[in-house]
Write a protein that holds these residues in place. Structure first.
Motif: not given
Length: 422
Positions: A162-175
């Motif tokens: 949540e804090k690092y949106p780039e991290f979430g984008e890298l692994v993908g929204p579903q995962i």
């Protein structure tokens, strides 16, 4: 004359890019105590104490041997120094390799295979995996020491997504969604948690180089534009790792998944098989099973075996503090670090001026390093001249079954590390 049981060793250094330079390195400082010159521009990364063929220790200063006798030759010619059983089991080698590490920049994100996987990798890819052994290791801090070690508590990883949106984008929204919802579900069991953790780690590690580079650049630019006072410890670590390995290394994102462990001198971590880790900075005493097997996947220009790493990990998770070892008293002024493996344990002895300590007879062979101070060492069981000088950087091999008397001199204290196989 009876066969001596204590021998001073000359030990060899290893120069890797991540090592501290010149006299800033504990490795260089200790090596210089045996007469080795120090090049101020050279990285001194490791000091090896043992029988490993890549940097074998040499016996010095003993009338029973010449200066070119290797420790392995000494043991092969005198199996009782190791015990016949240990000599036969390890083919004349010591069961462990004792080291000093001096770290200027982060080592690779890595794990070491267990014996089963080590044997398979050696059989399938001997050009990369050089032996069939496992490689558990333990690091004891000599100076303030930093490492990444084991997966963080899952709620911390959720916070980082949540804090690092780039991290979430890298692994993908579903995962990302699967991970966050599973962790938030109080009915989720450990198997489910490990499954989504593996999915998350696998997705991160197998991301395209283009995505890693683009998102790291976005992340580091965003952090760099924030006031320094607003950057927390993890923000600063991400920026530092990116500076050390520029160009988009996926290992930088690993800091958001793995525990950031900070150790004071005397604290230790044990790194068992199939557990992810990376040393970041500082000086440490390291002991390991004698093996070269490393599976790397980030913070390195070397070969990355991502698929093997993803499949081999245990995906255990827990706090940074839970990664640290709890030593137990040994004698009156020593601590014993005893990991859950058979190849080695380490004793740390700290003495003030004029203090003494006794180490009882140990069944197997050992190596003793003087990390600080000066004093004398006496092997009680010896029938020959048995007083040995202890000075900073001195290294001794102790034969099996030799009780020790250790005395700190009248002006300095004494700090010793002793690795042994019982």
């Amino acid at each position: 004359m009876s066969q001596p049981a204590i021998y001073r060793l000359q030990c060899k250094t290893q120069s890797y890019d991540w090592g501290k330079l010149g006299s800033e390195s504990k490795v260089a400082h200790f090596a210089s105590q045996s007469g080795a010159p120090v090049d101020p521009s050279k990285p001194y990364a490791e000091l090896w104490m043992g029988t490993h063929p890549n940097a074998p220790s040499i016996v010095i200063g003993n009338t029973a041997t010449d200066d070119q006798t290797s420790l392995k030759s000494l043991i092969e010619n005198n199996p009782h120094l190791s015990t016949q059983a240990i000599h036969d089991e390890f083919d004349g080698d010591l069961p462990f390799l004792f080291k000093i590490l001096s770290i200027r920049k982060a080592l690779s994100i890595q794990a070491h295979p267990d014996k089963v996987l080590g044997a398979r990798l050696f059989k399938d890819v001997p050009s990369i995996y050089k032996d069939p052994n496992h490689k558990p290791e333990m690091a004891l801090a000599l100076t303030p020491f930093e490492a990444l070690c084991g997966f963080r508590p899952l709620n911390e990883i959720t916070q980082h997504l949540e804090k690092y949106p780039e991290f979430g984008e890298l692994v993908g929204p579903q995962i990302t969604h699967n991970f966050i919802s599973t962790v938030a579900d109080n009915t989720s069991n450990e198997d489910n948690n490990k499954h989504v953790l593996k999915q998350l780690f696998s997705s991160m590690m197998t991301s395209s180089e283009e995505d890693v580079s683009r998102l790291l650049k976005t992340l580091t630019c965003r952090l760099s534009q924030s006031p320094a006072s607003e950057l927390d410890e993890l923000d600063q670590l991400v920026l530092r790792l990116d500076q050390q390995y520029p160009g988009g290394d996926v290992g930088v994102f690993s800091a958001l998944l793995l525990n950031y462990v900070v150790m004071a001198p005397g604290q230790a971590i044990f790194l068992g098989a199939n557990e992810p880790h990376a040393y970041l900075s500082g000086d440490c005493v390291e002991c390991m099973a004698t093996s070269d097997n490393v599976v790397r996947a980030g913070l390195t220009p070397k070969f990355k075996d991502v698929n093997v790493l993803v499949e081999m990990l245990t995906y255990r998770y827990g706090s940074a503090e839970s990664q640290k070892m709890n030593p137990v008293p040994y004698g009156s002024r020593s601590l014993l670090y005893d990991p859950p493996i058979n190849e080695f344990s380490v004793i740390l002895t700290k003495l003030d001026a004029n203090q003494d300590e006794k180490h009882p007879s140990i069944q197997g062979p050992s190596i003793l390093l003087v990390a600080r101070g000066a004093g004398q060492l006496t092997g009680e069981a010896l029938k020959t001249e048995s007083d040995f000088c202890l000075k900073e950087g001195y290294v001794y091999f102790i034969g099996a079954g030799t009780p020790l008397n250790i005395h700190a001199d009248s002006e300095q204290g004494l700090e010793l590390y002793r690795a042994y196989k019982a």
